[in-house]
Design an enzyme around this catalytic site. Sequence first.
Site, PDB file in Angstrom:
ATOM      1  N   HIS A  47     -14.001  -1.044  10.585  1.00 48.37           N
ATOM      2  CA  HIS A  47     -12.255  -1.289  10.387  1.00 48.37           C
ATOM      3  C   HIS A  47     -12.199  -1.144   8.895  1.00 48.37           C
ATOM      4  O   HIS A  47     -11.053  -1.131   8.447  1.00 48.37           O
ATOM      5  CB  HIS A  47     -11.973  -2.349  11.188  1.00 48.37           C
ATOM      6  CG  HIS A  47     -11.746  -3.443  10.259  1.00 48.37           C
ATOM      7  ND1 HIS A  47     -12.847  -4.194   9.774  1.00 48.37           N
ATOM      8  CD2 HIS A  47     -10.889  -4.461  10.132  1.00 48.37           C
ATOM      9  CE1 HIS A  47     -12.638  -5.455   8.992  1.00 48.37           C
ATOM     10  NE2 HIS A  47     -11.418  -5.624   9.044  1.00 48.37           N
ATOM     11  N   GLY A  48     -13.169  -1.129   8.065  1.00 47.71           N
ATOM     12  CA  GLY A  48     -12.760  -1.339   6.676  1.00 47.71           C
ATOM     13  C   GLY A  48     -14.226  -1.526   5.739  1.00 47.71           C
ATOM     14  O   GLY A  48     -15.066  -1.343   6.363  1.00 47.71           O
TER      15      GLY A  48
ATOM     16  N   MET B 146      -8.930  -2.422  -2.485  1.00 50.97           N
ATOM     17  CA  MET B 146      -8.009  -1.979  -3.551  1.00 50.97           C
ATOM     18  C   MET B 146      -8.525  -1.198  -4.721  1.00 50.97           C
ATOM     19  O   MET B 146      -9.730  -1.753  -5.301  1.00 50.97           O
ATOM     20  CB  MET B 146      -7.126  -3.247  -4.214  1.00 50.97           C
ATOM     21  CG  MET B 146      -6.138  -2.862  -5.033  1.00 50.97           C
ATOM     22  SD  MET B 146      -5.252  -4.252  -5.531  1.00 50.97           S
ATOM     23  CE  MET B 146      -6.518  -5.428  -6.147  1.00 50.97           C
TER      24      MET B 146
ATOM     25  N   HIS C 189      -6.982  -2.345  14.910  1.00 55.05           N
ATOM     26  CA  HIS C 189      -8.443  -2.991  14.656  1.00 55.05           C
ATOM     27  C   HIS C 189      -8.535  -4.609  15.028  1.00 55.05           C
ATOM     28  O   HIS C 189      -9.593  -5.177  14.829  1.00 55.05           O
ATOM     29  CB  HIS C 189      -9.137  -2.469  13.490  1.00 55.05           C
ATOM     30  CG  HIS C 189      -8.487  -3.039  12.230  1.00 55.05           C
ATOM     31  ND1 HIS C 189      -8.158  -2.037  11.220  1.00 55.05           N
ATOM     32  CD2 HIS C 189      -7.729  -4.115  11.895  1.00 55.05           C
ATOM     33  CE1 HIS C 189      -7.518  -2.357  10.092  1.00 55.05           C
ATOM     34  NE2 HIS C 189      -7.390  -3.946  10.669  1.00 55.05           N
TER      35      HIS C 189
ATOM     36  N   GLY D 264     -15.130  -4.792   4.658  1.00 52.85           N
ATOM     37  CA  GLY D 264     -15.720  -5.855   4.838  1.00 52.85           C
ATOM     38  C   GLY D 264     -16.002  -6.981   3.580  1.00 52.85           C
ATOM     39  O   GLY D 264     -16.509  -6.436   2.528  1.00 52.85           O
TER      40      GLY D 264
ATOM     41  N   LEU E 247       0.130  -1.016   1.081  1.00 49.45           N
ATOM     42  CA  LEU E 247       0.883   0.147   1.286  1.00 49.45           C
ATOM     43  C   LEU E 247       0.435   1.043   0.276  1.00 49.45           C
ATOM     44  O   LEU E 247       0.668   0.772  -0.923  1.00 49.45           O
ATOM     45  CB  LEU E 247       2.415   0.066   1.197  1.00 49.45           C
ATOM     46  CG  LEU E 247       3.440   1.119   1.803  1.00 49.45           C
ATOM     47  CD1 LEU E 247       4.702   0.496   1.712  1.00 49.45           C
ATOM     48  CD2 LEU E 247       3.369   2.476   0.987  1.00 49.45           C
TER      49      LEU E 247
ATOM     50  N   ASN F 183      -5.006  -8.926   2.405  1.00 48.72           N
ATOM     51  CA  ASN F 183      -5.807  -7.477   2.312  1.00 48.72           C
ATOM     52  C   ASN F 183      -4.773  -6.412   2.701  1.00 48.72           C
ATOM     53  O   ASN F 183      -5.071  -5.317   2.809  1.00 48.72           O
ATOM     54  CB  ASN F 183      -6.982  -7.236   2.966  1.00 48.72           C
ATOM     55  CG  ASN F 183      -6.939  -7.559   4.321  1.00 48.72           C
ATOM     56  OD1 ASN F 183      -6.026  -7.743   5.106  1.00 48.72           O
ATOM     57  ND2 ASN F 183      -7.952  -7.056   5.172  1.00 48.72           N
TER      58      ASN F 183
END
Length: 487
Positions: free
Chosen positions: A410-411, A387, A335, A413, A212, A209
Amino acid sequence: MEGEHRDIRCMVRKLSDNNWEIPKGHIPNMRVPGRLFVSESLLDGIEPGTIDQIANVATLPGIQKYSMAMPDAHLGYGFAIGGVAAFDTEEGIISPGGVGFDINCGVRLIRTNLRKEDVVPEIKRLTDELFTNVPAGVGSKSRFRASDQELDGAFLEGAKWAVDAGYGVEADVEHCEGNGYLEGADTAHVSTKARKRGKPQLGTLGSGNHFLEVQYVDEIYDREVASAFGLEEGQVTVMIHCGSRGAGHQICTDHLKELSQAVKKYGIEIPDKQLACAPAQSREAQNYFKAMLCAANYAWANRQMITHWTRESFEKVFGRDVDDMGMSLLYDVAHNVAKLEDHNIEGRKKEVYVHRKGATRAFPAGHPEVPAAYRDVGQPVLIPGSMGTPSFILCGAKDSMDVSFGSACHGAGRVMSRAHAKKEFHGQSVKENLEAHGITVRATHPSVIAEEAPGVYKSSSEVVNVVHELGIARKVARVIPLGVAKG
């Protein structure tokens, strides 16, 4: 599926909106209750095994207040991903399962003064240039050939070493969590194998995952904080998401073996062998902690080098100087890390080992560890989406210290394994669909795109709304991808 939902709701008790308790009786020997921070709809997607993992952590010696999990929680190794737990420095433990294999996987955001309309005509060329300049993929090797001395520099001084070596400017260090390195790292506890894996990968994106991404700000939620962060609508930003590569993975693997033996040596009862740990002040725990700090510092050096090559790519494509394009670092957050921090527990300040595994530090305004530029508004909290979906910039809010040991999500999931994703999605089709929506994607292989398709993750918007409504991190801005380079 419906039965599984009923099972989940039998395991938890609703305390308030977005706040659920896993009672101490869920499994034997829980020392504290569990806390799960999710909305009603996100709760329905939580696996029963994730609830068990939160409860398992609650059995560990010296745990303080609660075993917690953020709204992006899902099954992990030992601790749930999205897990947060703090342990007493004398009576508690340190556990690699509370950090993860990709030590200091983290995110940084680079501002620019470019506008969306400046970048869109060049996005394919820019994405290609970034993909060429920043090595990505499983086992990818860096453009940089590190000597043993340089590797030690990365392990011990993190982003500071990278800046001193010419990969950035002093202001970059000032805008990293912990100033881009953690004190106390000791390379004596990093194995030859970890060094061998880390040496050729310093300055690489990796796979999975990690990404950039060139983005633009499409919505501002809090204009005062956005102004302090230097953000405005239509502005182009760059997000870098990666960690400590093979070095971190090997450090975790090496010390798990030693800590698995330490559990028996110290007579610690654990409900899952993946929770291997040792008393916080023991030789085994401290050896792991010092090696983990090396990996965390390596990750900050890694992201710093990638930042340098990102800036060079922009210079080449737009024919302008980095300073002229305003390419300054907004912030960098870890994280996957364990840290010594001061927190108020039962009315007094106490030093604890806070484990954040798939969770982001979210300190509020006024905290001394927030950079001076942001201290009046709170620490930037960077939450990447999956993405092709939005990412978010938040700021640490006042309730975070009491509710979650200064932590947020943190994201997005995952909701689907990589193996399942490759059966469900075809990389080329996902790529074409993203490009039809104006998002350019470059990856080492179509299977990488399939594994990271937007459909394998929870909604980043819904996850972020939970922490916003709980008052542990406030929404500041939303960014939308224009171009993505992946491993």
